[in-house]
Write a protein that holds these residues in place. Sequence first.
Motif, mmCIF file in Angstrom:
data_model
loop_
_atom_site.group_PDB
_atom_site.id
_atom_site.type_symbol
_atom_site.label_atom_id
_atom_site.label_comp_id
_atom_site.label_asym_id
_atom_site.label_seq_id
_atom_site.Cartn_x
_atom_site.Cartn_y
_atom_site.Cartn_z
ATOM 1 N N SER A 259 0.834 -1.202 0.000
ATOM 2 C CA SER A 259 0.000 0.000 0.000
ATOM 3 C C SER A 259 0.863 1.245 0.000
ATOM 4 O O SER A 259 2.085 1.183 0.152
ATOM 5 C CB SER A 259 -0.901 0.007 1.235
ATOM 6 O OG SER A 259 -0.128 0.209 2.413
ATOM 7 N N SER A 260 0.223 2.400 -0.163
ATOM 8 C CA SER A 260 0.975 3.663 -0.154
ATOM 9 C C SER A 260 1.619 3.893 1.210
ATOM 10 O O SER A 260 2.722 4.444 1.301
ATOM 11 C CB SER A 260 0.039 4.832 -0.482
ATOM 12 O OG SER A 260 -1.034 4.911 0.463
ATOM 13 N N LEU A 261 0.947 3.461 2.289
ATOM 14 C CA LEU A 261 1.523 3.592 3.623
ATOM 15 C C LEU A 261 2.785 2.756 3.754
ATOM 16 O O LEU A 261 3.824 3.234 4.221
ATOM 17 C CB LEU A 261 0.509 3.142 4.685
ATOM 18 C CG LEU A 261 -0.737 4.002 4.877
ATOM 19 C CD1 LEU A 261 -1.698 3.319 5.845
ATOM 20 C CD2 LEU A 261 -0.359 5.372 5.408
ATOM 21 N N GLY A 262 2.695 1.498 3.328
ATOM 22 C CA GLY A 262 3.853 0.608 3.419
ATOM 23 C C GLY A 262 5.001 1.071 2.544
ATOM 24 O O GLY A 262 6.166 1.012 2.950
ATOM 25 N N GLN A 263 4.692 1.526 1.337
ATOM 26 C CA GLN A 263 5.743 2.009 0.434
ATOM 27 C C GLN A 263 6.445 3.230 1.009
ATOM 28 O O GLN A 263 7.655 3.400 0.862
ATOM 29 C CB GLN A 263 5.139 2.340 -0.932
ATOM 30 C CG GLN A 263 4.701 1.124 -1.734
ATOM 31 C CD GLN A 263 5.864 0.186 -2.030
ATOM 32 O OE1 GLN A 263 6.913 0.607 -2.514
ATOM 33 N NE2 GLN A 263 5.668 -1.097 -1.730
ATOM 34 N N SER A 264 5.664 4.074 1.695
ATOM 35 C CA SER A 264 6.261 5.249 2.337
ATOM 36 C C SER A 264 7.251 4.839 3.415
ATOM 37 O O SER A 264 8.347 5.406 3.519
ATOM 38 C CB SER A 264 5.163 6.130 2.945
ATOM 39 O OG SER A 264 5.712 7.190 3.696
ATOM 40 N N VAL A 265 6.890 3.819 4.203
ATOM 41 C CA VAL A 265 7.789 3.336 5.252
ATOM 42 C C VAL A 265 9.035 2.713 4.644
ATOM 43 O O VAL A 265 10.154 2.930 5.119
ATOM 44 C CB VAL A 265 7.061 2.321 6.151
ATOM 45 C CG1 VAL A 265 8.031 1.687 7.141
ATOM 46 C CG2 VAL A 265 5.916 2.991 6.892
ATOM 47 N N LEU A 266 8.858 1.930 3.574
ATOM 48 C CA LEU A 266 10.005 1.298 2.921
ATOM 49 C C LEU A 266 10.951 2.338 2.329
ATOM 50 O O LEU A 266 12.174 2.187 2.391
ATOM 51 C CB LEU A 266 9.525 0.338 1.824
ATOM 52 C CG LEU A 266 8.782 -0.913 2.311
ATOM 53 C CD1 LEU A 266 8.260 -1.713 1.129
ATOM 54 C CD2 LEU A 266 9.684 -1.784 3.185
#
Length: 408
Positions: A259-266
């Motif tokens: 998700s966009s949230l996970g990609q931001s964290v990565l």
Amino acid sequence: MSSYKLGAVGPSTFDKLSMNILLLSPFLQSYGWGKYNMSLIFTSILGLICVFSNLPKNPIPKFVTIYLGYWFISNLISSTSILDIFHFGIIRTLIIYYLFFACFKLEYFITIYRKIVCFFVGYFFIQEFFQRIIGVKLPSLFSFLPICVSDDADGLLTNIAEGQRNSSFFSEPAILVQFILPILAFELLCTKIIPWKRVIFLVLALLFLQSGNALLGLLILGVMFAYKLLFIEKIKYKFLIIVSSIFFLVPVAAIYLNSSLGQSVLERGKTIKSDSVEKTGYVSSGFVRIYRGYFVFAEYAPIYKFIGNDHPNYQTQSASNSEVRYLFNDGELYFNSIQHVLIYTGYIGTFIFMIMLYKLWKDTTYGGKTILLIIFGLSFISFMFFTPLMAFYLLIPHSLKKGHSLQF
């Protein structure tokens, strides 16, 4: 195993006031005048009242007192002038930690903590709703109050307003994460019946915060909870529960990371490598938080590497001689907690600090050990060095004694 009700001796009005101020300190520290934020002012005043009301009693655990005492001795040895000897920062830390340990009553603290954390996290989700659905960014700081977390208050407010991440009523998301993690660990590992609705509510907030602090805290919590489930708890259908959990968590983790949230964290995770400056061409906040302080410590004279030197002038000189001198602007000296221990008190102080954590670890419950593991991990990537927020991570384990059952 004996059983008792924590907080059976009820807290006084002064105790309640002190614990409420402690719980609100991460919010209050954003406001004040110059170096004197409201948290510091309130806790210092209450601390002085408490000290003069309770002397000669010392409620602070022995090795916490020993570490603070060594820090004061190290400061004396490394002082180069009479003014340097009077280190009010150490004295103030001793006073406010005296207050926290003297007034702490676990049952009352947890009861109020639950209410306050739900309020702060609730506002965070309202911020997320307005930003993601309506396109309006709700404020995190109140501009009508005196802001002291930055010399450029208007610039800070602008950066928060233009930023992509919300942080409830705190100056940055990491502080909200650090505020959530102790109570989440308590709910998961220190309660007879886990309040799953509250746990899920807090876990979702940590995932939406897109913070490295949150992922590290959740990783530690997940490992400790799984270990307890596998090797400590005696429950029916253990194998079925474990298999079901795996089949549930693996796809959920995959969905989150895609998700966009996970990609931001990565994406944020890529900036924590020591060579991120060369690869990205710019200085990442992760590099500053995790590595910069070690370059400064490397420039310390051998004697100060052993005993420490907490004087800003010496730190500034060491920073200006380091390989990363270009990362320090206008005398700014941010270091994470472990780097503070090293720089302020050297190898000797670091050894005493580790003994302090070990003594707390040895005498506390499994849930208390988990909270100590979380602050140990966070100490490598963030700053909480003897702040009121760090007190959360010491007070709860200190109050959770082995051999007693909790009535929560």
